[in-house]
Motif scaffolding. Structure first.
Motif, mmCIF file in Angstrom:
data_model
loop_
_atom_site.group_PDB
_atom_site.id
_atom_site.type_symbol
_atom_site.label_atom_id
_atom_site.label_comp_id
_atom_site.label_asym_id
_atom_site.label_seq_id
_atom_site.Cartn_x
_atom_site.Cartn_y
_atom_site.Cartn_z
ATOM 1 N N GLY A 117 39.830 37.070 34.225
ATOM 2 C CA GLY A 117 38.650 37.114 36.079
ATOM 3 C C GLY A 117 37.519 38.216 35.957
ATOM 4 O O GLY A 117 37.360 39.509 35.795
ATOM 5 N N ASP A 158 42.472 33.352 38.529
ATOM 6 C CA ASP A 158 42.997 33.385 36.877
ATOM 7 C C ASP A 158 44.489 33.624 37.000
ATOM 8 O O ASP A 158 45.426 33.465 36.618
ATOM 9 N N PHE A 185 33.785 31.484 37.202
ATOM 10 C CA PHE A 185 35.040 30.888 37.539
ATOM 11 C C PHE A 185 35.279 29.531 36.654
ATOM 12 O O PHE A 185 34.654 29.147 36.087
#
Length: 330
Positions: free
Chosen positions: A98, A164, A239
């Motif tokens: 992430g 995440d 993302f």
């Protein structure tokens, strides 16, 4: 940006008391999401209460062999902690997948749980959005929804949760602790995020003014045999369009324990319980892994432009479980 006040909290009761007295105040951790939302006019707090100096920045092994993670632990420290990497490797991998290193150095565990969707209609204040302005509509339903939900959505909202870290926490039955003016409380991860329904703006079950103080991961031997896999549209700092946290134990070729959770497919990290039930006690092979994925994805309700997520998630599940099975039988 609206003018706002700033106050540094020195203890948990004091921090909670400020929000109890001022409903327009917000807690500030790393600020990696909240400050962006303030700049775009989505969040307009009158006061920020900085909680970074509260004594909530430790990771400790619990008496029963689990882990307790303080709410102000940074994402970088979480991913680097030796006990996290040893006991819950999928969690460390999810955190490292992430954002960027700079953001992970600032972002906190508690804030990660509360980050809001990156749906383009939510982040554009010139557009209607039921999550931002209840009752204004969801243009993503007939507009741009390629990266949106295939599970648990409604006619009011089809946005996905961006975390995440949360996907791994869902797989390992995390429990979230919080403090309010009325005392301490906790929430199982399954109950923490509210179903979308017709109130997508109500995102969690946290009481008003509650401060997340930590996350407890119960002991789970299977978690030591876990991985996280993320698919995104570019190599870094993006993302997910689909992700899986998986853990697998195999004895004599049979699945004895399994954990599965999906990311970027729902308004919350999605625990794949139908897939787990299908797989437990089955022969650990590709056919069983595919059947488990199909059992979960049978409930998917994709939109016109995000149906690709169904085969994507199927392939992710099969590939990740196959890797874990091969690792277990070496």
């Amino acid at each position: 940006m609206r003018e706002f006040g700033y106050q540094r909290a020195h203890d948990v009761p004091g921090a909670v008391a400020v929000l109890a007295a001022d409903p327009e105040a917000r807690f500030l951790g790393g600020g990696t999401n909240l400050v962006d939302l303030m700049k775009s006019g989505i969040e307009r707090p009158a006061l920020l209460v900085d909680v970074r100096e509260l004594p909530l920045d430790r990771i400790t092994v619990t008496g029963d062999g689990g882990l307790h993670i303080g709410a102000t632990v940074t994402n970088s420290d979480l991913a680097a902690h030796p006990e996290v990497r040893r006991r819950y490797p999928a969690l460390a991998q999810a955190v490292l997948a992430g954002a960027s290193g700079q953001l992970r150095n600032m972002a906190t565990v508690g804030g990660n749980l509360l980050q809001r969707t990156r749906c383009g209609y939510f982040t554009d204040v010139s557009k209607p959005c039921n999550k931002r302005v209840p009752g204004s509509g969801c243009p993503a339903l007939s507009g741009e929804h390629r990266n949106h939900a295939i599970f648990g959505a409604s006619d009011s909202c089809v946005a996905v949760h961006p975390s995440d870290m949360g996907v791994a926490l869902a797989a390992f039955d995390a429990v979230i602790a919080y403090e309010t003016a009325d005392g301490a409380g906790e929430s199982a991860f399954d109950d923490f995020y509210r179903p979308v329904g017709d109130t997508p703006h109500v995102e969690t079950a946290l009481p008003r003014g509650a401060l997340i103080t930590g996350i407890t991961l119960p002991p789970a031997p299977v978690a030591a045999h876990s991985r996280y896999r993320k698919v995104r549209e570019r190599a870094s700092y993006a993302f997910a369009i689909g992700s899986v946290a998986a853990a697998l134990d195999v004895e004599d070729g049979v699945v004895t324990d399994v954990r599965l959770a999906f990311g970027a497919v729902a308004s919350r990290p999605w625990r794949a319980r139908a897939a787990e039930r299908e797989l437990l006690g089955r022969t650990a092979d590709g056919a069983a892994f595919a059947a488990a994925a199909d059992a979960e994805l049978a409930a998917a309700a994709p939109l016109v432009h995000n149906a690709y997520k169904v085969p994507l998630m199927r392939n992710l599940v099969v590939a990740l479980l196959t890797e874990l099975e091969q690792e277990a039988t070496r």
